[in-house]
Design a protein around this motif. Structure first.
Motif, mmCIF file in Angstrom:
data_model
loop_
_atom_site.group_PDB
_atom_site.id
_atom_site.type_symbol
_atom_site.label_atom_id
_atom_site.label_comp_id
_atom_site.label_asym_id
_atom_site.label_seq_id
_atom_site.Cartn_x
_atom_site.Cartn_y
_atom_site.Cartn_z
ATOM 1 N N UNK A 104 0.829 -1.206 0.000
ATOM 2 C CA UNK A 104 0.000 0.000 0.000
ATOM 3 C C UNK A 104 0.862 1.255 0.000
ATOM 4 N N UNK A 105 1.900 1.242 0.814
ATOM 5 C CA UNK A 105 2.718 2.437 1.007
ATOM 6 C C UNK A 105 3.577 2.760 -0.214
ATOM 7 N N UNK A 106 4.205 1.754 -0.820
ATOM 8 C CA UNK A 106 5.211 2.010 -1.856
ATOM 9 C C UNK A 106 4.679 2.843 -3.023
ATOM 10 N N UNK A 107 3.574 2.472 -3.670
ATOM 11 C CA UNK A 107 3.110 3.295 -4.788
ATOM 12 C C UNK A 107 2.624 4.677 -4.371
ATOM 13 N N UNK A 108 1.996 4.785 -3.197
ATOM 14 C CA UNK A 108 1.529 6.094 -2.738
ATOM 15 C C UNK A 108 2.718 7.009 -2.427
ATOM 16 N N UNK A 109 3.765 6.434 -1.845
ATOM 17 C CA UNK A 109 4.967 7.214 -1.565
ATOM 18 C C UNK A 109 5.625 7.673 -2.862
ATOM 19 N N UNK A 110 5.728 6.767 -3.839
ATOM 20 C CA UNK A 110 6.338 7.121 -5.114
ATOM 21 C C UNK A 110 5.573 8.251 -5.798
ATOM 22 N N UNK A 111 4.250 8.146 -5.786
ATOM 23 C CA UNK A 111 3.438 9.199 -6.412
ATOM 24 C C UNK A 111 3.643 10.527 -5.691
ATOM 25 N N UNK A 112 3.721 10.483 -4.380
ATOM 26 C CA UNK A 112 3.937 11.703 -3.602
ATOM 27 C C UNK A 112 5.304 12.310 -3.914
ATOM 28 N N UNK A 170 4.177 3.005 -11.148
ATOM 29 C CA UNK A 170 4.192 1.608 -11.594
ATOM 30 C C UNK A 170 5.502 0.915 -11.205
ATOM 31 N N UNK A 171 6.633 1.608 -11.329
ATOM 32 C CA UNK A 171 7.910 1.017 -10.940
ATOM 33 C C UNK A 171 7.934 0.691 -9.448
ATOM 34 N N UNK A 172 7.349 1.548 -8.639
ATOM 35 C CA UNK A 172 7.288 1.269 -7.202
ATOM 36 C C UNK A 172 6.468 0.015 -6.935
ATOM 37 N N UNK A 173 5.354 -0.143 -7.633
ATOM 38 C CA UNK A 173 4.525 -1.337 -7.472
ATOM 39 C C UNK A 173 5.295 -2.583 -7.891
ATOM 40 N N UNK A 174 5.993 -2.500 -9.022
ATOM 41 C CA UNK A 174 6.713 -3.660 -9.540
ATOM 42 C C UNK A 174 7.899 -4.030 -8.652
ATOM 43 N N UNK A 608 15.959 -13.021 -12.340
ATOM 44 C CA UNK A 608 14.711 -13.200 -11.590
ATOM 45 C C UNK A 608 14.908 -13.226 -10.080
ATOM 46 N N UNK A 609 16.157 -13.286 -9.612
ATOM 47 C CA UNK A 609 16.407 -13.169 -8.178
ATOM 48 C C UNK A 609 17.499 -12.128 -7.887
ATOM 49 N N UNK A 610 17.620 -11.156 -8.780
ATOM 50 C CA UNK A 610 18.601 -10.078 -8.611
ATOM 51 C C UNK A 610 17.941 -8.952 -7.817
ATOM 52 N N UNK A 611 17.831 -9.191 -6.514
ATOM 53 C CA UNK A 611 17.110 -8.262 -5.649
ATOM 54 C C UNK A 611 17.754 -6.877 -5.623
ATOM 55 N N UNK A 612 19.077 -6.820 -5.683
ATOM 56 C CA UNK A 612 19.773 -5.534 -5.656
ATOM 57 C C UNK A 612 19.234 -4.570 -6.708
ATOM 58 N N UNK A 613 18.989 -5.065 -7.905
ATOM 59 C CA UNK A 613 18.689 -4.149 -9.008
ATOM 60 C C UNK A 613 17.211 -4.062 -9.360
ATOM 61 N N UNK A 614 16.402 -5.034 -8.940
ATOM 62 C CA UNK A 614 14.977 -4.960 -9.248
ATOM 63 C C UNK A 614 14.116 -4.699 -8.019
ATOM 64 N N UNK A 615 14.750 -4.644 -6.845
ATOM 65 C CA UNK A 615 13.979 -4.320 -5.649
ATOM 66 C C UNK A 615 14.797 -3.604 -4.591
ATOM 67 N N UNK A 616 16.104 -3.460 -4.821
ATOM 68 C CA UNK A 616 16.958 -2.965 -3.753
ATOM 69 C C UNK A 616 17.678 -1.659 -3.985
#
Length: 701
Positions: A104-112, A170-174, A608-616
């Motif tokens: 819930x927080x991530x996309x709302x924060x990104x938009x803000x 969208x990037x925050x959601x993904x 598919x498990x490269x957390x550093x670059x797709x989530x970190x």
């Protein structure tokens, strides 16, 4: 007591986040934090932040330093408190309830954030601030904000602003989805072993831990959980080639069921975002913000190291294959060593070369001694600080220990801040190791730092001490290096505090700190046998020093392969990204093109498990560790030149002189410095890649 604050949702009147914590150094009152209140508190914090920004932009007075820059730096305190809790919990105790909060927080924060960066009135007020004295903290702060606005799209037209806002959300959601998918996949793909005979090669303590992990999840057998990198450490010890192959396949398959589409969409969106902002690719967008300055400079460094690393990796492969062949071993691949075989046979070769097994070495690295008599001892020698437990203060989880960091008696004993250590692996905890903060040091508001160091060390059996591998010892020193960067910060403005520096510089202090793990005086202080208390004998000291350089062809090549995978995704144009449909094929082609397709060797992280670059937060930036290691390998010579390192018993005054110099020039300065100038002043010369090649045993390869 916190009072009720109105907002989009009703908040409890005992919510401890609504006001600064009354605990020492504003340590959050974890005992009274209600997860159910995090989302409404977050929304209240956003509204409060909006109000603070509106007060700045709505002022009828001309922009001044106080009513614009300092007001901007004072804003968002409630939001910072909430986000520190949300993102810490999401990484360290990701229950279903916390995952729902983060989603819930991530996309709302990104938009803000996007709306703030596109705020024309705020941008105009910052641009109206007169030029500040060159080299001053004020000049660095103005440049920080102007750069953030430009890179956030403030110069775009209305259509571009709208598109950018949609992309960021969208990037925050993904990104959140990628991390959640990976955590779920990693847990689901843990390997359950039903027959103890298949665990041949593992010591009793490890078997007990695997048994306890299985029982903890209501399963019968021995549960082998997976860590973040491709190569699982347990492969070094398991004699059962079939089980090794099963573990390696599980590791490499993580995220394949649901993260491929996430990777493809994120690559396309990042490419489009970069083009909107005037860059050829996302990699160019990222490099422009780093001390490297350009992707071309990064390519030069990677190319310089690649040929030597690959040559050494091929040599290491051949030696391991020869040993396996002579041993008449069953291999997982018919034509040589597979990804599950190389670690095992390399470990056997290492045991022969070093004349000691890693299991024996680990007995000299009990966690408590490494932390107190190694990590903290080294920092106390260098920086004159003291680290003491605060048993009266509670962390966010029973595993967490709270420590107070103070100046030594010579500096009056003033309390600097708090350190929280969270060192054991949990099923709800993201893999890897990192540093974060609940409170960042700044003199504007008068806040002192509250820093967190997180690792994923296997929990020992009840009543036993966790024994560390040399890699884990190094990681402990590394993360405390980040911690020191936050704890010893001494700047006025929050945005410039501590580790708020470019990625390729933020790793410099942490990697410098790794060196102290093997300094003779430090090693002698913490490396004592867990049962006998015997100090690490000279022959094992030699083995430890040799192990630190052993197998660097493999280690460097798997790291470089991950760097090239990262850069391949992020140097695509929008048109090129749209054409990629097969993640595995794209990754394999990128490794072939870079000359890094070595048999039996996987990238440290695959897509598919490269957390550093797709989530970190390390997208197009995983190379920054190597860039910082160039600074480290060369820069540590400054400690040697001043007599603080390299000797068995250095003069304590030389150690303190060198430590104080590093603290004053680097650690305390945050983002207030010109990074190249700071390195030059500390080192006394420009950086060179040669010390890195020497350290990794790659010089002349």
């Amino acid at each position: 007591m916190a009072t009720t604050v109105g907002g989009p949702d009703t908040l409890g009147d005992m919510n401890p986040l609504l006001e600064p914590s009354p605990l020492d150094h504003e340590l959050p009152d974890f005992r009274n934090i209600d997860i159910a209140e995090l989302v409404p508190t977050f929304r209240t914090a956003l509204a409060a932040y909006d109000g603070e920004i509106s007060a700045i932009t709505g002022s009828q007075e001309a922009p001044t330093w106080e009513n614009t820059m300092e007001a901007l730096e004072r804003s968002g305190q409630l939001l910072q408190r909430v986000l520190a809790i949300v993102f810490n919990y999401a990484a360290t105790d990701a229950t279903d309830e916390i995952i729902a909060v983060e989603e819930t927080v991530a996309p709302e924060l990104s938009a803000h954030h996007t709306r703030m960066m596109l705020n024309r009135d705020l941008y105009a007020r910052v641009r109206a601030i007169p030029a500040q004295a060159e080299g001053s903290e004020e000049a660095a702060l103005v440049e920080h904000w102007l750069r953030a606005f430009r890179r956030g799209g403030a110069d775009l037209d209305d259509a571009g602003r709208e598109e950018l806002s949609g992309i960021d959300t969208r990037l925050a959601e993904l990104s959140t989805r990628f991390g959640r998918n990976l955590m779920t996949s990693t847990a689901d793909r843990a390997v359950l072993v039903a027959e103890e005979g298949r665990l041949d090669g593992l010591d009793d303590a490890t078997r007990q831990q695997l048994r306890a992990d299985a029982e903890g999840e209501g399963k019968d057998g021995w549960l082998i959980r997976l860590g973040l990198p491709s190569v699982q450490p347990i492969l070094e010890d398991l004699r059962d080639a079939g089980l090794r192959r099963e573990i390696a396949e599980a590791s490499r398959a993580r995220g394949s069921e649901n993260n491929s589409d996430v990777v493809l969409e994120m690559a396309r969106l990042r490419a489009r975002r970069a083009e909107l902002l005037g860059f050829d690719s996302h990699a160019d967008y990222i490099a422009a913000e780093e001390t490297a300055g350009s992707v071309a400079a990064v390519d030069d460094l990677l190319d310089t190291v690649t040929a030597a690393a690959v040559a050494n990796a091929h040599g290491e492969y051949k030696r391991a294959l020869d040993l396996a062949t002579v041993s008449g071993a069953e291999l997982s691949e018919p034509d040589g060593l597979g990804e599950s075989d190389w670690p095992y046979w390399a470990a056997r070769l290492r045991d022969e070369d070093l004349a000691v097994g890693t299991a024996e070495l680990k007995k000299y690295f009990p966690l408590s001694r490494v932390l107190r008599d190694g990590v903290f001892f080294a920092a106390e020698r260098l920086y004159g600080i003291r680290v003491t437990p605060r048993e009266d203060l509670a962390g966010y989880h029973p595993d967490v220990t709270v420590w107070e960091v103070s100046e030594g008696e010579a500096a009056g004993g003033r309390s600097i801040g708090l350190l929280l250590t969270d060192l054991y692996a949990r099923s709800t905890k993201r893999g890897g190791a990192w540093m974060s903060s609940f409170v960042s040091q700044n003199n504007l508001i008068g806040q002192t730092p509250v820093i967190v160091n997180v690792l994923n060390i296997a929990r020992p059996a009840a009543g036993e001490e966790a024994l560390l591998s040399l890699d884990e010892v190094t990681t402990l020193f590394h993360e405390f290096g980040h911690g020191l960067h936050g704890l010893l910060s001494d700047v006025r403005y929050p945005s410039l505090s501590g580790t708020n520096v470019p990625r390729d510089f933020v790793e410099f202090p942490s990697q410098i700190n790794e060196n102290w793990a093997l300094e003779p005086e430090v090693l002698a202080n913490y490396a004592h046998h867990v049962e006998t208390g015997e100090q690490l004998p000279p022959e094992l000291v030699t083995a430890v020093m040799a192990e630190a350089r052993w197998g660097q062809g493999f280690a460097t090549t798997e790291y470089l392969a991950a760097c090239r995978v990262d850069l391949a995704w992020h140097r695509l144009s929008t048109a090129q990204a749209a054409e990629v449909t097969d993640v595995a094929a794209f990754e394999n082609a990128a490794l072939e093109d870079a000359g890094l397709a070595v048999p039996g060797l996987a990238p440290r992280y695959s897509s598919t498990y490269f957390n550093h670059v797709f989530s970190g937060g390390y997208s197009a930036d995983y190379w920054s560790y190597l860039w910082a290691e160039v600074l480290d390998a060369d820069g540590f010579q400054a400690f040697v030149d001043t007599g603080a390192a390299g000797a068995e018993h250095p003069d304590p005054e030389d150690v303190r002189f060198a430590g104080e110099r590093f603290r004053r020039m680097i650690l305390s300065r945050g983002a207030t410095i010109d990074y190249d100038d700071a390195f030059w002043m500390f080192r006394g010369q420009q950086r060179s890649v040669e010390p890195l090649l020497e350290r990794r045993g790659l010089a002349g390869a």
